[in-house]
Design an enzyme around this catalytic site. Structure first.
Site, PDB file in Angstrom:
ATOM      1  N   GLU A  74      20.991  35.615  42.121  1.00 17.36           N
ATOM      2  CA  GLU A  74      21.351  34.416  41.361  1.00 17.36           C
ATOM      3  C   GLU A  74      20.106  33.700  40.847  1.00 17.36           C
ATOM      4  O   GLU A  74      20.085  32.485  40.665  1.00 17.36           O
ATOM      5  CB  GLU A  74      22.243  33.516  42.214  1.00 17.36           C
ATOM      6  CG  GLU A  74      23.609  34.178  42.417  1.00 17.36           C
ATOM      7  CD  GLU A  74      24.511  33.468  43.412  1.00 17.36           C
ATOM      8  OE1 GLU A  74      24.004  32.642  44.192  1.00 17.36           O
ATOM      9  OE2 GLU A  74      25.715  33.758  43.393  1.00 17.36           O
ATOM     10  N   TYR A 120      25.199   6.911  48.393  1.00 22.25           N
ATOM     11  CA  TYR A 120      24.084   7.838  48.553  1.00 22.25           C
ATOM     12  C   TYR A 120      24.139   9.049  47.639  1.00 22.25           C
ATOM     13  O   TYR A 120      23.108   9.501  47.133  1.00 22.25           O
ATOM     14  CB  TYR A 120      23.964   8.230  50.029  1.00 22.25           C
ATOM     15  CG  TYR A 120      23.850   6.994  50.874  1.00 22.25           C
ATOM     16  CD1 TYR A 120      22.686   6.219  50.827  1.00 22.25           C
ATOM     17  CD2 TYR A 120      24.915   6.542  51.647  1.00 22.25           C
ATOM     18  CE1 TYR A 120      22.595   5.031  51.548  1.00 22.25           C
ATOM     19  CE2 TYR A 120      24.829   5.371  52.372  1.00 22.25           C
ATOM     20  CZ  TYR A 120      23.660   4.619  52.327  1.00 22.25           C
ATOM     21  OH  TYR A 120      23.567   3.453  53.017  1.00 22.25           O
TER      22      TYR A 120
END
Length: 215
Positions: A74, A120
């Protein structure tokens, strides 16, 4: 950071992700930019729990493999982020269960994959793009990332796993953990009328922390 130090950091953080169940078996891949403009990349078919610093794939600044084992299949994902985001110093891809599960939900927003449940993920990731399913290793995954023209630091591959670019290895790992944690919260709260952050609260976070948010 020296080449040796970077190799050791990559393997240490990868093992931490593996040990805590954020990617299993021989899944996931990690890469980082070296001081000379090259790349260190986890080899194909390796486990995050057992990476060997000396066998990481080493590319020079021209993208030529000069040492180590063959890189992850990948690689196109990693190259796409480095080529389109000048701030990218590292890229991490996991097969993390909760984010994969959330990618299968019919109400997941393709343009803003994570619901605004905590500050976050917004601060560390900005908007996460949900990409369609691709066969593992398909170079079209990289093409899809390139099609975003560097506007996103994180994508979610449907039915597969998240990919995050950060300024360095630690930042990329922290951000991808936040992605998985937020997806876990989303799955836990699915079907419950949870109080998410309001649009105004999200915009305040974007402004205060200078988050990349516009499309």
């Amino acid at each position: 950071m020296s080449d040796t130090q970077l190799r050791e950091q990559m393997c240490l953080l990868a093992k931490s992700l593996f040990d805590r169940g954020l990617t299993g078996g021989s899944t996931g891949n990690i890469s980082a930019r070296t001081d000379d403009g090259g790349l260190l990349v986890s080899p194909t078919g390796t486990s995050f729990g057992r990476l060997d610093p000396g066998r990481l794939s080493r590319f020079d600044a021209k993208g030529v493999l000069i040492a180590g084992d063959q890189p992850t299949k990948e690689m196109s994902l990693h190259s796409a982020f480095y080529d389109t985001r000048s701030s990218a110093g590292a890229v991490v891809h996991l097969h993390a269960c909760h984010s994969v599960a959330w990618s299968m939900m019919p109400d997941a927003d393709p343009d803003n994959f994570l619901p605004p449940l905590t500050p976050y993920a917004i601060m560390k990731l900005g908007k996460v793009k949900l990409l369609p399913f691709f066969m593992p290793g398909d170079p079209a995954m990289g093409d899809a990332v390139r099609g975003l023209a560097g506007k996103r630091s994180a994508v979610m591959l449907a039915n597969h796993g998240p990919v995050v670019a950060g300024k360095d290895v630690e930042a990329a790992c922290n951000a991808i953990e936040e992605l998985e944690d937020t997806a876990r919260l989303a799955m836990m709260m699915r079907g419950i009328p949870a109080r998410a952050l309001t649009d105004a609260q999200v915009q305040d976070l974007v402004t205060k922390f200078d988050v990349e948010w516009d499309d």
